[in-house]
Design a protein around this motif. Structure first.
Motif, PDB file in Angstrom:
ATOM      1  N   VAL A  76       0.841  -1.203   0.000  1.00  0.00           N
ATOM      2  CA  VAL A  76       0.000   0.000   0.000  1.00  0.00           C
ATOM      3  C   VAL A  76       0.873   1.249   0.000  1.00  0.00           C
ATOM      4  CG1 VAL A  76      -1.644   1.368   1.349  1.00  0.00           C
ATOM      5  CG2 VAL A  76      -2.016  -1.087   1.034  1.00  0.00           C
ATOM      6  N   PHE A  77       1.942   1.246   0.779  1.00  0.00           N
ATOM      7  CA  PHE A  77       2.843   2.405   0.795  1.00  0.00           C
ATOM      8  C   PHE A  77       3.463   2.629  -0.581  1.00  0.00           C
ATOM      9  CE2 PHE A  77       7.137   4.156   1.130  1.00  0.00           C
ATOM     10  CZ  PHE A  77       6.825   5.415   1.619  1.00  0.00           C
ATOM     11  N   HIS A  78       3.877   1.558  -1.232  1.00  0.00           N
ATOM     12  CA  HIS A  78       4.483   1.685  -2.560  1.00  0.00           C
ATOM     13  C   HIS A  78       3.493   2.305  -3.542  1.00  0.00           C
ATOM     14  CE1 HIS A  78       6.917   0.755  -6.069  1.00  0.00           C
ATOM     15  NE2 HIS A  78       5.879   0.138  -6.610  1.00  0.00           N
ATOM     16  N   ILE A  79       2.252   1.834  -3.507  1.00  0.00           N
ATOM     17  CA  ILE A  79       1.229   2.384  -4.394  1.00  0.00           C
ATOM     18  C   ILE A  79       0.992   3.863  -4.083  1.00  0.00           C
ATOM     19  CG2 ILE A  79      -1.223   2.255  -5.026  1.00  0.00           C
ATOM     20  CD1 ILE A  79      -1.026  -0.787  -4.377  1.00  0.00           C
ATOM     21  N   LEU A  86      -3.172   9.297  -2.022  1.00  0.00           N
ATOM     22  CA  LEU A  86      -3.172   8.648  -0.709  1.00  0.00           C
ATOM     23  C   LEU A  86      -2.161   9.220   0.276  1.00  0.00           C
ATOM     24  CD1 LEU A  86      -3.748   4.873  -1.562  1.00  0.00           C
ATOM     25  CD2 LEU A  86      -5.247   6.383  -0.244  1.00  0.00           C
ATOM     26  N   LEU A  87      -1.256  10.052  -0.201  1.00  0.00           N
ATOM     27  CA  LEU A  87      -0.289  10.690   0.690  1.00  0.00           C
ATOM     28  C   LEU A  87      -0.296  12.194   0.428  1.00  0.00           C
ATOM     29  CD1 LEU A  87       2.782   8.260   0.591  1.00  0.00           C
ATOM     30  CD2 LEU A  87       1.179   8.608   2.488  1.00  0.00           C
ATOM     31  N   PRO A  88      -0.355  13.001   1.486  1.00  0.00           N
ATOM     32  CA  PRO A  88      -0.374  14.455   1.313  1.00  0.00           C
ATOM     33  C   PRO A  88       0.909  14.968   0.662  1.00  0.00           C
ATOM     34  CG  PRO A  88      -1.009  13.818   3.547  1.00  0.00           C
ATOM     35  CD  PRO A  88      -0.450  12.598   2.895  1.00  0.00           C
ATOM     36  N   LYS A  89       0.803  16.130   0.020  1.00  0.00           N
ATOM     37  CA  LYS A  89       1.986  16.746  -0.574  1.00  0.00           C
ATOM     38  C   LYS A  89       2.870  17.391   0.484  1.00  0.00           C
ATOM     39  CE  LYS A  89      -0.154  17.663  -5.060  1.00  0.00           C
ATOM     40  NZ  LYS A  89      -0.542  18.714  -6.051  1.00  0.00           N
ATOM     41  N   ASP A  90       2.268  17.954   1.525  1.00  0.00           N
ATOM     42  CA  ASP A  90       3.037  18.547   2.604  1.00  0.00           C
ATOM     43  C   ASP A  90       3.883  17.476   3.291  1.00  0.00           C
ATOM     44  OD1 ASP A  90       3.429  20.804   4.721  1.00  0.00           O
ATOM     45  OD2 ASP A  90       2.800  19.032   5.875  1.00  0.00           O
ATOM     46  N   SER A  91       5.154  17.752   3.473  1.00  0.00           N
ATOM     47  CA  SER A  91       6.069  16.722   3.985  1.00  0.00           C
ATOM     48  C   SER A  91       5.715  16.270   5.393  1.00  0.00           C
ATOM     49  CB  SER A  91       7.511  17.233   3.939  1.00  0.00           C
ATOM     50  OG  SER A  91       7.661  18.399   4.734  1.00  0.00           O
ATOM     51  N   ASN A  92       5.305  17.191   6.247  1.00  0.00           N
ATOM     52  CA  ASN A  92       4.946  16.808   7.612  1.00  0.00           C
ATOM     53  C   ASN A  92       3.677  15.967   7.642  1.00  0.00           C
ATOM     54  OD1 ASN A  92       7.166  18.155   8.580  1.00  0.00           O
ATOM     55  ND2 ASN A  92       6.029  19.916   9.372  1.00  0.00           N
ATOM     56  N   ALA A  93       2.678  16.383   6.862  1.00  0.00           N
ATOM     57  CA  ALA A  93       1.429  15.620   6.801  1.00  0.00           C
ATOM     58  C   ALA A  93       1.680  14.242   6.200  1.00  0.00           C
ATOM     59  CB  ALA A  93       0.388  16.388   5.995  1.00  0.00           C
ATOM     60  N   GLY A 158      -6.682  15.242   9.118  1.00  0.00           N
ATOM     61  CA  GLY A 158      -7.141  16.052   7.994  1.00  0.00           C
ATOM     62  C   GLY A 158      -7.835  15.215   6.952  1.00  0.00           C
ATOM     63  N   ALA A 159      -7.333  15.270   5.716  1.00  0.00           N
ATOM     64  CA  ALA A 159      -7.959  14.538   4.615  1.00  0.00           C
ATOM     65  C   ALA A 159      -7.659  13.046   4.707  1.00  0.00           C
ATOM     66  CB  ALA A 159      -7.462  15.088   3.278  1.00  0.00           C
ATOM     67  N   PHE A 160      -8.504  12.238   4.074  1.00  0.00           N
ATOM     68  CA  PHE A 160      -8.303  10.790   3.997  1.00  0.00           C
ATOM     69  C   PHE A 160      -6.930  10.500   3.404  1.00  0.00           C
ATOM     70  CE2 PHE A 160      -8.457   6.794   1.662  1.00  0.00           C
ATOM     71  CZ  PHE A 160      -9.003   5.927   2.592  1.00  0.00           C
ATOM     72  N   SER A 161      -6.244   9.515   3.976  1.00  0.00           N
ATOM     73  CA  SER A 161      -4.905   9.162   3.504  1.00  0.00           C
ATOM     74  C   SER A 161      -4.697   7.656   3.598  1.00  0.00           C
ATOM     75  CB  SER A 161      -3.834   9.867   4.332  1.00  0.00           C
ATOM     76  OG  SER A 161      -3.713   9.258   5.622  1.00  0.00           O
ATOM     77  N   ALA A 162      -3.512   7.224   3.204  1.00  0.00           N
ATOM     78  CA  ALA A 162      -3.153   5.811   3.328  1.00  0.00           C
ATOM     79  C   ALA A 162      -3.188   5.362   4.781  1.00  0.00           C
ATOM     80  CB  ALA A 162      -1.762   5.573   2.734  1.00  0.00           C
ATOM     81  N   GLY A 163      -2.962   6.295   5.714  1.00  0.00           N
ATOM     82  CA  GLY A 163      -3.067   5.953   7.125  1.00  0.00           C
ATOM     83  C   GLY A 163      -4.473   5.531   7.492  1.00  0.00           C
ATOM     84  N   ASP A 164      -5.461   6.242   6.977  1.00  0.00           N
ATOM     85  CA  ASP A 164      -6.856   5.875   7.218  1.00  0.00           C
ATOM     86  C   ASP A 164      -7.207   4.568   6.517  1.00  0.00           C
ATOM     87  OD1 ASP A 164      -7.921   8.284   8.709  1.00  0.00           O
ATOM     88  OD2 ASP A 164      -7.161   9.270   6.902  1.00  0.00           O
TER      89      ASP A 164
END
Length: 218
Positions: A76-79, A86-93, A158-164
């Motif tokens: 999932v991380f690779h995708i 699935l991953l925010p553009k902001d580096s911290n997020a 915040g927004a839906f991500s791979a973490g969710d």
């Protein structure tokens, strides 16, 4: 090049979407990328050809060109890393989203899997009745902490991500036990994940495997 993943030929969850290939299917659907599926039997999973892909003889695996991956979280991380969505553009997020992926599989999922194993494999052991509440207490501890952190937010950060995606996938394993309903905000959180069109497509694809196999045995 279209990636190929492996999935159970006969899903042991009977199409409930609990097998880990569903997470990977969901990730592909969220980022709008096609994928192929190769179904494998339990016997084939222990044969050299599959063990060359997954040394522990499990599913899913991921193949794209000369790249081979196993472990659903890594896939999932690779995708998510390769495709937007699935991953925010902001580096911290982005770092926090990855953190929640690890939290899902390293902190929240282990005791949930323990409960599954206790009920399916250890039911005839003399210590079964004593072990179940111990495992349930471990689950409730992490759920309570997660519930407090989520609060009334829709998603973890915040927004839906791979973490969710990973966390919802883990929490859905608790639906048969009813324990998730003890935490209304977590139950609602998981329901929001299930309601996403991408999840619905992934679930339907996994269910179709079970349905077709069940019909073939009639």
């Amino acid at each position: 090049m279209t990636a190929t993943i492996t999935a159970f030929e006969r899903p042991p969850d009977r199409g409930q979407g609990l097998a880990r290939d569903t997470r990977v299917r969901w990730a592909f659907e969220e980022v709008g990328q096609p994928y192929d599926v190769r179904l494998v039997s339990f016997a084939a999973m222990k044969e050299p050809a599959h063990l060359a892909l997954h040394p522990f003889g499990q599913i899913p695996t991921y193949e794209e060109g000369d790249l081979v991956l196993f472990e659903s979280g890594a896939i999932v991380f690779h995708i998510a890393d390769r495709h937007a969505g699935l991953l925010p553009k902001d580096s911290n997020a982005r770092a926090r989203a990855i953190m929640w992926m690890f939290a899902a599989v390293n902190t929240v999922e282990p005791p949930i899997l323990d409960l599954v194993i206790v009920k399916l494999v250890e039911g005839d052991r003399s210590w079964f009745k004593e072990r179940v509440p111990i495992v349930q207490d471990r689950i409730r501890k992490s759920l309570s902490q997660l519930s407090d952190r989520l609060g009334d937010s829709d998603w973890l950060d915040g927004a839906f991500s791979a973490g969710d995606l990973m966390m919802v996938s883990v929490l859905l394993r608790l639906k048969p036990s009813g324990m998730l309903n003890e935490y209304p905000n977590l139950a609602a959180y998981a329901a929001r994940g299930e309601a996403r069109p991408a999840y619905q497509r992934a679930f339907a694809a996994q269910l179709a495997v079970f349905t077709s196999k069940a019909e073939s045995t009639r």
